[in-house]
Write an enzyme that holds these catalytic residues in place. Structure first.
Site, PDB file in Angstrom:
ATOM      1  N   CYS A  67      -0.657   5.684  -1.556  1.00  0.00           N
ATOM      2  CA  CYS A  67      -0.999   5.624  -2.972  1.00  0.00           C
ATOM      3  C   CYS A  67      -0.410   6.878  -3.588  1.00  0.00           C
ATOM      4  O   CYS A  67      -0.750   7.993  -3.186  1.00  0.00           O
ATOM      5  CB  CYS A  67      -2.524   5.614  -3.122  1.00  0.00           C
ATOM      6  N   HIS A  88       1.774  -0.149  -6.077  1.00  0.00           N
ATOM      7  CA  HIS A  88       1.541  -1.491  -6.614  1.00  0.00           C
ATOM      8  C   HIS A  88       2.824  -2.101  -7.204  1.00  0.00           C
ATOM      9  O   HIS A  88       2.970  -3.318  -7.231  1.00  0.00           O
ATOM     10  CB  HIS A  88       0.493  -1.461  -7.732  1.00  0.00           C
ATOM     11  N   CYS A 105       4.625   3.978  -7.800  1.00  0.00           N
ATOM     12  CA  CYS A 105       3.255   3.520  -7.576  1.00  0.00           C
ATOM     13  C   CYS A 105       3.390   2.378  -6.587  1.00  0.00           C
ATOM     14  O   CYS A 105       4.243   1.497  -6.778  1.00  0.00           O
ATOM     15  CB  CYS A 105       2.636   3.014  -8.879  1.00  0.00           C
ATOM     16  N   ASP A 164      -5.112   2.973   0.417  1.00  0.00           N
ATOM     17  CA  ASP A 164      -4.660   2.844  -0.973  1.00  0.00           C
ATOM     18  C   ASP A 164      -5.878   2.612  -1.855  1.00  0.00           C
ATOM     19  O   ASP A 164      -6.948   2.222  -1.372  1.00  0.00           O
ATOM     20  CB  ASP A 164      -3.669   1.678  -1.133  1.00  0.00           C
ATOM     21  N   SER A 165      -5.688   2.807  -3.163  1.00  0.00           N
ATOM     22  CA  SER A 165      -6.789   2.538  -4.091  1.00  0.00           C
ATOM     23  C   SER A 165      -7.093   1.035  -4.134  1.00  0.00           C
ATOM     24  O   SER A 165      -8.169   0.641  -4.560  1.00  0.00           O
ATOM     25  CB  SER A 165      -6.408   3.024  -5.489  1.00  0.00           C
ATOM     26  N   GLU A 175      -3.890  -5.833  -9.891  1.00  0.00           N
ATOM     27  CA  GLU A 175      -5.133  -6.037  -9.121  1.00  0.00           C
ATOM     28  C   GLU A 175      -5.816  -7.350  -9.533  1.00  0.00           C
ATOM     29  O   GLU A 175      -6.413  -8.039  -8.724  1.00  0.00           O
ATOM     30  CB  GLU A 175      -6.112  -4.871  -9.341  1.00  0.00           C
TER      31      GLU A 175
HETATM   32  N1  DGL Z   1      -1.047   2.197  -5.681  1.00  0.00           N
HETATM   33  C1  DGL Z   1      -1.544   3.342  -6.416  1.00  0.00           C
HETATM   34  C2  DGL Z   1      -0.397   4.313  -6.623  1.00  0.00           C
HETATM   35  O1  DGL Z   1       0.533   4.248  -5.864  1.00  0.00           O
HETATM   36  C3  DGL Z   1      -2.228   2.848  -7.642  1.00  0.00           C
HETATM   37  C4  DGL Z   1      -3.080   3.832  -8.290  1.00  0.00           C
HETATM   38  C5  DGL Z   1      -4.210   3.240  -9.063  1.00  0.00           C
HETATM   39  O2  DGL Z   1      -5.147   2.767  -8.443  1.00  0.00           O
HETATM   40  O3  DGL Z   1      -4.158   3.338 -10.297  1.00  0.00           O
HETATM   41  O4  DGL Z   1      -0.399   5.143  -7.496  1.00  0.00           O
END
Ligand code: DGL
Length: 271
Positions: free
Chosen positions: A70, A196, A194, A7-8, A162
């Site tokens: 992600c 997150h 997303c 993931d990011s 974050e």
């Molecule tokens: N968890 C990522 C997603 O599902 C976040 C993307 C991001 O880093 O902006 O899109």
């Protein structure tokens, strides 16, 4: 060897935890690219390069199968990676398709022509890059006819999560839900598009009536992975320890992750 989850940043933990619940013996290496998060406002080329770099780290650690947990990377980079970059002996799967198969009442890998389905109005909350990619609408259009998707970009929400700034996250959710409801007052399904966002799903829930179905990727992806591994046991490999890696500062990431998850989550530096 083991399964990789990429993931990011912290969002993929929602997927990791659900996979662990369903497959407690499966060794998993998690990699959060916290050093480069958020991806959601980056260009497609940047997202592609960063995702390939992260997945390469997981391949080098011995993963044969990597889940891109992600949406942004799945929406923007996955197709190109699969076409041009992923080696033949490795597999990279995204989080979009299992969720869309669920909405369109399909079994895994059912590629028959699009059909009419019972759902009409879907609300999608996602990052600006995911919304701009139109990948959700494209994949849905391959499988279903007559579904209206109203997409809401949620700029800044990943940053707030974050940073662990839940006050800001709550304000942003309220703003974006409000904007969406003005365009689609009665959605039948809410997609938290997303990884997150499930970390703050309670902020979304309180704006919708009880009967409205809210879907996120975590459960659906975990279930699909279990199914996939039954059919492809060669992708599991030897048992090793599960670990979480980050491209950011491990202590800082541990603190934020543990706060959001409500349990201690240790991170090592990805090298
Ligand atoms: N968890 C990522 C997603 O599902 C976040 C993307 C991001 O880093 O902006 O899109």
């Amino acid at each position: 060897m083991t399964i990789g989850v990429f993931d990011s940043g912290l969002g993929g933990l929602t997927v990791l935890f659900r996979i662990r619940e369903r497959l407690p013996d499966l060794p998993i290496i998690y990699l959060g690219d916290n050093g480069n998060a958020p991806y959601g406002t980056r260009s497609p080329e940047e997202i592609y390069q960063m995702t390939c770099r992260g997945v390469q780290v997981l391949f080098e650690k011995g993963c044969k199968l990597v889940i891109i947990a992600c949406n942004t990377a799945s929406a923007v980079a996955l197709r190109k990676m699969q076409e041009e970059w992923v080696p033949n002996d490795k597999r990279v799967l995204g989080v979009f398709v299992p969720l869309i198969e669920k909405i369109t009442e399909r079994q895994w890998g059912d590629n028959s022509p699009p059909k009419k389905v019972s759902i009409r109005d879907v609300a999608l909350f996602a990052t600006p890059s995911t919304v701009a990619s139109k990948a959700f609408e494209r994949e849905l259009g391959f499988r279903a006819i007559g579904v209206n998707v109203e997409s809401q970009p949620c700029d800044g929400l990943v940053d707030a999560i974050e940073l662990g700034d839940l006050y800001l996250a709550e304000q942003l959710v309220e703003l974006y839900v409000d904007q969406l409801l003005q365009r689609l007052p009665k959605p039948e399904i809410i997609v938290l598009g997303c990884t997150h966002y499930p970390l703050v799903s309670n902020f979304f829930h309180k704006h919708f009536e009880k009967g409205v179905q809210m879907l996120d990727h975590a459960d659906i992806v975990a279930e699909s992975l279990k199914d996939y591994l039954i059919r492809h046991p060669d992708k599991v490999g030897e048992i090793t320890d599960s670990i979480c890696l980050t491209t950011g500062d491990p202590l800082y990431v541990k603190e934020k992750a543990s706060m959001l998850a409500g349990i201690e989550v240790n991170f090592d530096k990805a090298v």
